[in-house]
Design a protein around this motif. Sequence first.
Motif, PDB file in Angstrom:
ATOM      1  N   ALA A 296      -2.241  13.789 -12.573  1.00 31.28           N
ATOM      2  CA  ALA A 296      -3.423  13.921 -13.422  1.00 31.28           C
ATOM      3  C   ALA A 296      -4.678  13.417 -12.743  1.00 31.28           C
ATOM      4  O   ALA A 296      -5.709  14.092 -12.729  1.00 31.28           O
ATOM      5  N   SER A 297      -4.637  12.220 -12.144  1.00 31.14           N
ATOM      6  CA  SER A 297      -5.852  11.659 -11.554  1.00 31.14           C
ATOM      7  C   SER A 297      -6.304  12.457 -10.336  1.00 31.14           C
ATOM      8  O   SER A 297      -7.499  12.733 -10.177  1.00 31.14           O
ATOM      9  N   GLY A 298      -5.379  12.860  -9.488  1.00 36.51           N
ATOM     10  CA  GLY A 298      -5.760  13.667  -8.326  1.00 36.51           C
ATOM     11  C   GLY A 298      -6.302  15.021  -8.725  1.00 36.51           C
ATOM     12  O   GLY A 298      -7.255  15.528  -8.129  1.00 36.51           O
TER      13      GLY A 298
ATOM     14  N   VAL B 270      -9.105  10.121  -0.941  1.00 41.23           N
ATOM     15  CA  VAL B 270      -8.970   9.532  -2.273  1.00 41.23           C
ATOM     16  C   VAL B 270      -7.498   9.266  -2.528  1.00 41.23           C
ATOM     17  O   VAL B 270      -6.663  10.168  -2.395  1.00 41.23           O
ATOM     18  N   LEU B 271      -7.177   8.034  -2.899  1.00 41.02           N
ATOM     19  CA  LEU B 271      -5.805   7.664  -3.220  1.00 41.02           C
ATOM     20  C   LEU B 271      -5.615   7.795  -4.727  1.00 41.02           C
ATOM     21  O   LEU B 271      -6.038   6.929  -5.489  1.00 41.02           O
ATOM     22  N   ALA B 272      -5.017   8.881  -5.146  1.00 45.13           N
ATOM     23  CA  ALA B 272      -4.750   9.146  -6.565  1.00 45.13           C
ATOM     24  C   ALA B 272      -3.250   9.007  -6.782  1.00 45.13           C
ATOM     25  O   ALA B 272      -2.550   9.987  -7.044  1.00 45.13           O
ATOM     26  N   LEU B 273      -2.763   7.790  -6.688  1.00 47.16           N
ATOM     27  CA  LEU B 273      -1.325   7.546  -6.621  1.00 47.16           C
ATOM     28  C   LEU B 273      -0.657   7.410  -7.973  1.00 47.16           C
ATOM     29  O   LEU B 273       0.567   7.314  -8.054  1.00 47.16           O
ATOM     30  N   GLY B 274      -1.445   7.367  -9.046  1.00 43.79           N
ATOM     31  CA  GLY B 274      -0.857   7.292 -10.373  1.00 43.79           C
ATOM     32  C   GLY B 274      -0.122   5.988 -10.611  1.00 43.79           C
ATOM     33  O   GLY B 274      -0.431   4.953 -10.013  1.00 43.79           O
ATOM     34  N   ASN B 275       0.872   6.040 -11.481  1.00 43.25           N
ATOM     35  CA  ASN B 275       1.652   4.849 -11.823  1.00 43.25           C
ATOM     36  C   ASN B 275       2.764   4.665 -10.806  1.00 43.25           C
ATOM     37  O   ASN B 275       3.716   5.441 -10.765  1.00 43.25           O
ATOM     38  N   LEU B 276       2.655   3.615 -10.001  1.00 44.76           N
ATOM     39  CA  LEU B 276       3.665   3.350  -8.990  1.00 44.76           C
ATOM     40  C   LEU B 276       4.832   2.599  -9.615  1.00 44.76           C
ATOM     41  O   LEU B 276       4.636   1.655 -10.390  1.00 44.76           O
ATOM     42  N   PRO B 277       6.066   2.998  -9.317  1.00 40.74           N
ATOM     43  CA  PRO B 277       7.227   2.380  -9.973  1.00 40.74           C
ATOM     44  C   PRO B 277       7.360   0.914  -9.623  1.00 40.74           C
ATOM     45  O   PRO B 277       7.066   0.489  -8.503  1.00 40.74           O
ATOM     46  N   GLY B 278       7.787   0.138 -10.602  1.00 41.06           N
ATOM     47  CA  GLY B 278       8.016  -1.276 -10.383  1.00 41.06           C
ATOM     48  C   GLY B 278       9.398  -1.531  -9.806  1.00 41.06           C
ATOM     49  O   GLY B 278      10.238  -0.641  -9.708  1.00 41.06           O
TER      50      GLY B 278
ATOM     51  N   GLY C 237      -7.839   4.988 -11.265  1.00 43.22           N
ATOM     52  CA  GLY C 237      -6.666   4.835 -12.110  1.00 43.22           C
ATOM     53  C   GLY C 237      -6.008   3.473 -12.003  1.00 43.22           C
ATOM     54  O   GLY C 237      -6.672   2.431 -11.965  1.00 43.22           O
ATOM     55  N   THR C 238      -4.681   3.470 -11.900  1.00 42.95           N
ATOM     56  CA  THR C 238      -3.898   2.245 -11.975  1.00 42.95           C
ATOM     57  C   THR C 238      -4.320   1.211 -10.941  1.00 42.95           C
ATOM     58  O   THR C 238      -4.334   0.008 -11.235  1.00 42.95           O
ATOM     59  N   LEU C 239      -4.659   1.630  -9.749  1.00 41.15           N
ATOM     60  CA  LEU C 239      -5.003   0.686  -8.683  1.00 41.15           C
ATOM     61  C   LEU C 239      -6.346   0.013  -8.902  1.00 41.15           C
ATOM     62  O   LEU C 239      -6.733  -0.855  -8.124  1.00 41.15           O
ATOM     63  N   ARG C 240      -7.076   0.371  -9.966  1.00 43.59           N
ATOM     64  CA  ARG C 240      -8.314  -0.321 -10.315  1.00 43.59           C
ATOM     65  C   ARG C 240      -8.152  -1.147 -11.592  1.00 43.59           C
ATOM     66  O   ARG C 240      -9.124  -1.697 -12.102  1.00 43.59           O
TER      67      ARG C 240
END
Length: 450
Positions: free
Chosen positions: A13-15, A144-152, A409-412
């Motif tokens: 979505a973000s990318g 642009v790093l649009a990596l979304g939700n990275l798994p924990g 996104g998530t990284l911010r």
Amino acid sequence: MGPVDVAIVGGGASGTLVAVQLLRQARGPWRIALIERSGALARGLAYGPAEPCHLLNVPAAGMSAFPDDPGHFVRWSGADPDAFVPRALYGAYLEASLTAAHASAAPGVILQLVCGEAASATVDQAGVRVALREGGEIEARAAVLALGNLPGPSLQVADGGLYSSPLYRRSPWEPGSLDGIARDGRVLLLGSGLTMVDAALALQRRGHRGTIHALSRHGLLPQVHGDASGPLQPRIGASGVRGLLRALRAASQRGGDWRIAFDALRPVTQRIWSRLSQEERLRFLRHLRAHWEVHRHRMAPAVGAAIAGLRTRDRLHVHAGRMQAFAVDGGAAVALYRPRGEHRTRELRVARVINCTGPAARLRDVRNDLVESLLAQGLARPDALGMGFATDRDGALLGAARGLLFTLGTLRRGELWESTAIPELRSQASALAQRLVDDLALPFAAQATM
């Protein structure tokens, strides 16, 4: 492929939103590379593996891809503005928006899809080089790093061999994670948030009739959206977490429904977060985060009713406690946990354990080669809370990248807090695209006169 102006790493979505905005704003000649390992655009974890039972947790009226056209998704889908539509439909909408933006882009603006996974990135005088795990690299003037939700990570407890066995899955979105479970088999879902809700509904849709156990530290389920609406605008002048909590409670009392107060805070949450001291942010994360999450990220009414039905029929049990250890006993997984407020340990024997704790909350828990590469080179650095990357106002990474690497996104989240839902992502994508178009315009102008 030859050099491009912007490489977007991640086609979820973000990318997709960044690509759409670049296609709308750029003037040729311009080349955009959209790098996505799955080859499927606009899906990601949120909209790719979604099943018919998985609904958006925001009404259709709030899901436009464009901050300057809030009714766009409603017109495209024909949905009622208050409807909670299937997530798969929203993935189709994002893909259609990308296709339309590409078709109407200015002459000379080109979008290229690269099917691959970015393994590392370096910066030199020419710009950014993104190395692909499959071989080769992409040269770009910016990335642009649009990596979304990275798994924990998996829970850091003694696993007794469970993690290497077929009885455990790191995520409900792993292919086959819900397959092979007996119809009446007991299942343990680690976590009690929206990811757990998705997994429970998917199990039900597959005909599963066994008991589902959900375990989290607080045992809190997401709240359910209601019909309440109103013009309430709560005060935001209070300082500190306690003052803000008191203001929120008071606003809820005045409005008659706490949902009104939470929804009214949505446009100013980032501003509130920016005013909190580092100490207050840490206090919020320690004491209020779990409660905020279940009130802020709510279930669609139909989803809430389905979960309530599972609990009423004694098919879903929600536990509050801490996992102590796992073991494998024959064909069963054994989970030892300590209930909240108790000293004794209890045991659950299940046919499958599925990690539903959601994305990584801390950067140090992320297992991603690209992220680790950037940190090791000093091209990126953690934010003050260690939740993501330190960035400037438009998402440029603070480090040795010199304004060549960006994220959203998530990284911010550590710096913005509200940074993962579509209303925030679309605004970030628009501002980021404008920054890139402005920053990269001069070299092309200079080239045109040579």
